[in-house]
Design a protein around this motif. Sequence first.
Motif, PDB file in Angstrom:
ATOM      1  N   LEU A  17       4.525  -9.535 -13.802  1.00 16.97           N
ATOM      2  CA  LEU A  17       3.770 -10.017 -12.657  1.00 16.97           C
ATOM      3  C   LEU A  17       2.876  -8.906 -12.113  1.00 16.97           C
ATOM      4  O   LEU A  17       3.314  -7.775 -11.932  1.00 16.97           O
ATOM      5  N   ALA A  18       1.627  -9.244 -11.842  1.00 17.11           N
ATOM      6  CA  ALA A  18       0.666  -8.277 -11.310  1.00 17.11           C
ATOM      7  C   ALA A  18       0.308  -8.645  -9.883  1.00 17.11           C
ATOM      8  O   ALA A  18       0.267  -9.824  -9.513  1.00 17.11           O
ATOM      9  N   GLY A  19       0.072  -7.628  -9.065  1.00  6.95           N
ATOM     10  CA  GLY A  19      -0.306  -7.867  -7.676  1.00  6.95           C
ATOM     11  C   GLY A  19      -0.384  -6.566  -6.901  1.00  6.95           C
ATOM     12  O   GLY A  19      -0.263  -5.474  -7.464  1.00  6.95           O
ATOM     13  N   ARG A  20      -0.553  -6.701  -5.603  1.00  6.48           N
ATOM     14  CA  ARG A  20      -0.654  -5.527  -4.732  1.00  6.48           C
ATOM     15  C   ARG A  20       0.692  -5.323  -4.014  1.00  6.48           C
ATOM     16  O   ARG A  20       1.163  -6.196  -3.306  1.00  6.48           O
ATOM     17  N   LEU A  21       1.278  -4.147  -4.216  1.00  9.93           N
ATOM     18  CA  LEU A  21       2.605  -3.850  -3.683  1.00  9.93           C
ATOM     19  C   LEU A  21       2.527  -3.347  -2.244  1.00  9.93           C
ATOM     20  O   LEU A  21       1.637  -2.571  -1.890  1.00  9.93           O
ATOM     21  N   ARG A  22       3.482  -3.791  -1.428  1.00 13.56           N
ATOM     22  CA  ARG A  22       3.646  -3.287  -0.069  1.00 13.56           C
ATOM     23  C   ARG A  22       5.043  -2.700   0.052  1.00 13.56           C
ATOM     24  O   ARG A  22       6.034  -3.354  -0.258  1.00 13.56           O
ATOM     25  N   VAL A  23       5.094  -1.434   0.470  1.00 13.21           N
ATOM     26  CA  VAL A  23       6.373  -0.753   0.671  1.00 13.21           C
ATOM     27  C   VAL A  23       6.554  -0.562   2.164  1.00 13.21           C
ATOM     28  O   VAL A  23       5.943   0.320   2.775  1.00 13.21           O
ATOM     29  N   ARG A  24       7.385  -1.387   2.778  1.00 13.56           N
ATOM     30  CA  ARG A  24       7.607  -1.315   4.216  1.00 13.56           C
ATOM     31  C   ARG A  24       8.901  -2.047   4.549  1.00 13.56           C
ATOM     32  O   ARG A  24       9.207  -3.091   3.968  1.00 13.56           O
ATOM     33  N   ALA A  25       9.638  -1.479   5.451  1.00 13.31           N
ATOM     34  CA  ALA A  25      10.906  -2.081   5.869  1.00 13.31           C
ATOM     35  C   ALA A  25      10.628  -3.176   6.894  1.00 13.31           C
ATOM     36  O   ALA A  25      10.070  -2.907   7.961  1.00 13.31           O
TER      37      ALA A  25
END
Length: 251
Positions: A221-229
């Motif tokens: 799967l391709a996409g834009r990652l968000r790293v946030r709690a």
Amino acid sequence: MPRRRLSLPPLLAVVAALTGPLHAAPFGKGPLDHSLCCGPRGPSGAHDPSADNSRAELFANDSDAASRQERRVPLSAGNPLPGANLPTPATPTPVVIRIPGPPLSALDGPLETVGGYAKIAFSQLAGFTVNAPIQPLPTGTIPPDILAQVPASIQRLDGKKVVLTGFMLPTKLENGFATEFFFMSSSQLCCFGVTPAVNEWMLVKMRKEGLPAVQDVPVSLAGRLRVRAQWTEGVLASLYELEGDGLLKTK
């Protein structure tokens, strides 16, 4: 034992019902009730209830009722039911097969790109331990800085276009296609299977059209990652989110 499939509405009801402390909100806490997928199972060595009556009263061959009452043998610590003192066997720890991949340290070097997307893996996103507090947090409590526990190499992926391989667990369908779903490192991780750690899965929302709702089959799967709690009502709801673009061939 094969898992019993739940249709989407009951599955979502299970997801909501199992929300609790210690783990991400959609998946609930601790060891889950496997009667949902495996059926009820009693402990090994449990006595046969049909034998209770014969053990509860033992009468002599005497026609006198009073004599029979006096000669009744009661159940007691010295006269237990068969198997009552047998220890309950320990529940075996389930073996979870995850998609193999490079170590977390590989994120420190240059990343391979496929079609403009950086190739990463769940083995890297889940390559560290998240120590979260007991949840839900008391009302008014400021959530701790969970991101401080996330390695810098993963934090740098926030907002980046990535592609990774995992398993889908659809949560929203439109015209038969999954527009929102959990994306996980193993097909054995789910709300009624083995509870995943908060860094072993991500919530995906497709930007445009949805994807075929396939399960138990790995997809890239391709996409834009968000790293946030993300905290919801005092519960750590998620750590990773992905704005999905679509499937991508990585080989």
